[in-house]
Enzyme design. Structure first.
Site, PDB file in Angstrom:
ATOM      1  N   ARG A   1       6.553  -5.373  -4.135  1.00 34.02           N
ATOM      2  CA  ARG A   1       6.157  -3.971  -4.239  1.00 34.02           C
ATOM      3  C   ARG A   1       7.039  -3.069  -3.371  1.00 34.02           C
ATOM      4  NH1 ARG A   1       0.957  -2.044  -6.814  1.00 34.02           N
ATOM      5  NH2 ARG A   1       0.062  -3.947  -7.664  1.00 34.02           N
TER       6      ARG A   1
ATOM      7  N   ASP B   1      -4.218  12.519  -9.301  1.00 35.21           N
ATOM      8  CA  ASP B   1      -3.703  11.205  -8.940  1.00 35.21           C
ATOM      9  C   ASP B   1      -3.190  11.269  -7.512  1.00 35.21           C
ATOM     10  OD1 ASP B   1      -3.023   8.586 -10.762  1.00 35.21           O
ATOM     11  OD2 ASP B   1      -1.685   8.718  -9.038  1.00 35.21           O
TER      12      ASP B   1
END
Length: 286
Positions: free
Chosen positions: A41, A150
């Protein structure tokens, strides 16, 4: 340092610390013993910053320079997978039961609000807008709006630009494709009438919510699945408080609210919950 960082393959204390930092900031639970996953990630950030490993990245997170890296970190740990008209049964339920009385209210001059919480790159709120316009072509002339929020600033930038591949329209009915999109080569964009119903805002569901009036519909699908159970329950409570009477909460197919959780929410359809009327207040939600 060779300028190209590779994800770590072994368990490390840095990976565990980074995972805990991600959960504290976003609510997302990453495996605290999964250095390979966390390295994957964060790998692009290591390369971009010229850092050798996760230990160096952890040092950055603990330094004053963290404020400049924060949004890149959020983008790295969040998942922004979405599609137009994902989970079609929800849109069928909206058409058949939920939206008709709300549209009637809007035509009488009333206020109608929808919230796509965790909207990723925009397909969900634009899908909602298309359904509203399909049922109410003059929706833009009435007080009906969709908030799309978001935590990921980069995802929101993509949502606002609204440039999608034509291949992404596979789940959009053909009639809606021709009515609600413009095309230029392999790129398509929702028409202005669709975009004007949606307002995008950066918002961390774990933080303060600045909205002060209730919503008629909240859609938060495949977001809480990444949260710990106690974080999920806290979010369900806040959503319940943010819904008006008879408001609906739509969750993802793997998410579930127990009926014995003490919240004024009851199943209304598959992974759809209705806010019960005449129920004691569940507390502050902002």
């Amino acid at each position: 340092m060779n300028g190209r960082a590779e994800p770590l393959l072994d368990t490390s204390a840095a990976a565990a610390a980074i995972a805990l930092h991600a959960e504290h900031l976003t609510g997302i639970v990453l495996p605290t013993d999964g250095a390979a996953m966390i390295g994957a990630r964060i790998g692009r950030r290591l390369t971009a910053l010229g850092l050798a490993d996760l230990d160096a990245y952890l040092d950055l997170l603990r330094s004053p320079a963290w404020s400049d890296e924060r949004h890149h970190f959020i983008s790295a740990v969040t998942t922004n997978e979405s599609n137009f008209f994902r989970e079609p049964h929800h849109f069928e339920h909206l058409r058949a039961k939920v939206l008709p009385p709300l549209i009637a209210r809007a035509r009488r001059g009333g206020r109608v609000r929808l919230w796509s919480a965790g909207c990723a790159v925009g397909q969900e709120p634009y899908s909602l807008a298309m359904v509203v316009l399909d049922m109410m072509p003059d929706a833009g002339l009435h007080d009906i709006r969709i908030l799309a929020s978001d935590i990921d600033r980069a995802a929101l930038a993509n949502a606002c630009s609204a440039d999608y591949s034509t291949a992404s329209l596979a789940s959009v009915p053909a009639g809606m494709q021709s009515r609600f999109f413009t095309f230029e080569g392999d790129v398509c964009r929702p028409i202005p009438a669709v975009r004007e119903l949606v307002r995008f805002r950066e918002l961390n569901l774990q933080g303060y919510w600045p909205m002060c009036r209730p919503f008629d519909i909240i859609v938060c699908r495949n977001v809480a699945i990444y949260f710990a159970p106690e974080t999920q329950h806290r979010l369900w409570r806040r959503f319940a408080g943010a819904l008006g009477t008879d408001g609906r909460l739509f969750l993802g197919h793997s998410e579930h609210i127990p009926t014995n959780c003490g919240l004024p929410l009851r199943p209304d359809d598959v992974t759809c919950y209705r806010r019960l009327p005449d129920h004691p207040d569940v507390g502050a939600w902002s």
